[in-house]
Scaffold this active site. Structure first.
Site, PDB file in Angstrom:
ATOM      1  N   GLU A  72      -2.561   0.033   0.675  1.00  0.00           N
ATOM      2  CA  GLU A  72      -3.650   0.111   1.642  1.00  0.00           C
ATOM      3  C   GLU A  72      -3.499   1.306   2.578  1.00  0.00           C
ATOM      4  O   GLU A  72      -4.477   1.977   2.895  1.00  0.00           O
ATOM      5  CB  GLU A  72      -3.726  -1.188   2.460  1.00  0.00           C
ATOM      6  CG  GLU A  72      -5.051  -1.314   3.188  1.00  0.00           C
ATOM      7  CD  GLU A  72      -5.157  -2.617   3.986  1.00  0.00           C
ATOM      8  OE1 GLU A  72      -4.203  -3.417   3.966  1.00  0.00           O
ATOM      9  OE2 GLU A  72      -6.204  -2.810   4.627  1.00  0.00           O
ATOM     10  N   ASP A  73      -2.295   1.600   3.010  1.00  0.00           N
ATOM     11  CA  ASP A  73      -2.120   2.561   4.103  1.00  0.00           C
ATOM     12  C   ASP A  73      -1.442   3.877   3.735  1.00  0.00           C
ATOM     13  O   ASP A  73      -1.215   4.710   4.602  1.00  0.00           O
ATOM     14  CB  ASP A  73      -1.329   1.902   5.254  1.00  0.00           C
ATOM     15  CG  ASP A  73      -2.094   0.758   5.883  1.00  0.00           C
ATOM     16  OD1 ASP A  73      -3.341   0.777   5.809  1.00  0.00           O
ATOM     17  OD2 ASP A  73      -1.455  -0.158   6.437  1.00  0.00           O
TER      18      ASP A  73
END
Ligand code: MN
Length: 500
Positions: A72-73
């Site tokens: 996700e990051d």
């Protein structure tokens, strides 16, 4: 720096290498990213994985926790994670990534769960039913986010605290992870009720100090009595109730601390179940119990699997004091709930990944997860209906009624014998004509209380009545009643046509 290893067994060199590799992978993936607290981002991943290890979950869950934010990051893709760490770990990381956040919006200056957006609940339930380990990682992730919440802007703080309190703490409680649920509620409190929290900080510690000397005396007296009667206690301790649970009680008593006599509970941990009952007797030998306050959750565990004996007694100086008696294993389960169970299952089972999932999905205590999944897959219901069902059946206070054979039926607050009947079997519900509650005839509309013993009387071929819809609380019961009524009216029309 110590890496998170499962606490319940020794690791193979390969597993150790895998955890080391995941740690290095996450450090390099999050290189240059900082948390709002100023720490390197990878610290958050490490803390999340440490919590997972504390819950005695296994290597693949620890590794997935270390990697939970990489897709996700960071620039890493799921494919890369799969290539480096294999399918199972990639599946877990993907599950956490997909869970996302709940939608909140501001109403009258208060944040509230957005009613028409139940999408995330659906995801959460799906994750619960597909692989509960995804939810464990999400819970561990949220715990660390709550511990570092003070670094976020105040508007975000309130929203996240509310989400934690409403959704994740309720879920943790429902999964029997009571320690985590309490921790999350405690961490939310200063953001949700800052004024009241300040008040608690000013007034509660003083009360504890006052009680400490007294409790030490009680502890010594009980230890001596147990020794003299050949019970070797693992420990006798006293602990302050959590601020969040004191707060819930205080609100009932208009913030009057004198009204709350169980600010502190004595906890006695003994070797065996038999010793639990002996200890109960020995406590009552020393101090008289309050009538109606003896609760045997060993013979009748709560549906979240909590087991313990509780009693409240007129203790030294006639001060009212609560005792909780349990074995070490019960204590562990009371703190870690389903996570503890999962760990035990894993120890016994050494089958393949797919088989392990099956073992877990069949467990009785998560029958409600399957129930939820069936509802969410049901067609033709609006988001709103689904959300309401969820709030009532899943998150609201529960009561535990009992069949004459001693099976515990878990129902929402306000449920009636009709709900009870349908939770046993649709045939019992459909053909119900009456109920006995605690041996006495009761109307089918009677609101049940925890501990009620309920017997349903049936008559073959009997059909449900439309009136029942007025006093049923659970979706299961309402659905069955409606579908039976529909069948009835179709039949009726058919008969009329035939006459013509
Ligand atoms: Mn995270």
């Amino acid at each position: 720096m110590t890496l998170p290893y499962p606490k319940h067994r020794t690791l193979s060199p390969n597993e150790e290498k895998l955890i080391q590799k995941a740690y290095e992978y996450t450090v390099s993936a999050h290189q240059g990213q900082m948390r709002k607290s100023g720490e390197p981002y990878a610290n958050h991943c490490l803390e999340t994985a440490k919590t997972i290890a504390e819950w005695k979950l296994d290597t693949e869950v620890i590794v997935a926790a270390l990697l939970h934010d990489t897709v996700e990051d960071t620039s890493k893709t799921l494919e890369e994670v799969k290539k480096e760490f294999g399918e199972e770990i990639a599946f877990l990381v993907d599950g956490v990534t997909k869970l996302g956040h709940f939608k909140y919006r501001e109403q009258n200056k208060e944040w509230a769960l957005e009613k028409n957006r139940s999408e995330n609940f659906r995801k959460l339930i799906l994750a619960l039913s597909e692989d509960i380990r995804v939810v464990f990682i999400k819970l561990a992730d949220r715990l660390h986010n709550m511990k570092t919440l003070s670094f976020l802007p105040s508007e975000k703080q309130k929203r996240i605290a509310l989400e934690t309190y409403d959704v994740y703490a309720s879920l943790a409680y429902r999964l029997g992870m009571t320690k985590l649920a309490g921790e999350m509620e405690d961490l939310s409190l200063p953001y949700l009720h800052p004024e009241d929290y300040k008040w608690l900080l000013e007034h509660v510690p003083e009360q504890f100090e006052e009680r400490e000397e007294y409790l030490k005396k009680v502890k010594e007296k009980l230890e001596k009595h147990l020794r003299e009667n050949n019970i070797s206690a693992v420990s006798v301790s006293f602990r302050a109730k959590r601020y969040s649970s004191i707060y819930k009680k205080l609100k009932k008593y208009e913030m009057n601390l004198d009204q709350i006599y169980d600010l502190v509970a004595m906890r006695v941990i003994v070797q065996t179940t038999e010793d639990c009952y002996k200890t109960l007797g020995l406590i009552h030998e020393l101090w008289k119990p309050l009538p109606g306050k003896i609760k045997d959750y060993i013979a009748l565990p709560k549906p979240n699997n909590y087991r313990s004996i509780h009693t409240t007694v007129f203790c030294e100086e006639d001060k009212i004091t609560e005792f909780q008696i349990r074995t070490n294993k019960m204590n562990e389960e009371a703190e870690h709930g389903i996570a503890a169970h999962w760990a035990y299952e894993l120890k016994k089972e050494s089958k393949s990944y797919a088989n392990r999932k099956a073992v877990f999905a069949d467990k009785k205590e998560i029958a409600w997860i399957k129930q939820l999944k069936n509802w969410q897959e049901k067609e033709g219901q609006s988001e709103e209906e689904f959300f309401d069902a969820l709030k009532i059946d899943f998150f609201k206070d529960r009561i535990f009624a009992v069949t004459p054979k001693g099976d515990v039926i878990d129902l929402p607050h306000g449920a009636t014998p009709i709900d009870f009947a349908y939770h046993i079997h649709s045939g019992v519900g459909n053909q119900a004509v009456g109920a006995k509650v605690n041996g006495k005839i009761a109307p089918l509309s009677r609101e049940l209380k925890s501990g009620d013993i309920v017997e349903i009387m049936i008559q073959k071929g009997k059909k449900p009545s439309e009136d029942w819809l007025k006093f049923t609380k659970t979706t299961i019961a309402r659905d069955h009643i409606k579908s039976e009524l529909r069948k009835g009216s179709l039949l009726h029309r058919f008969n009329l046509k035939k006459k013509n």
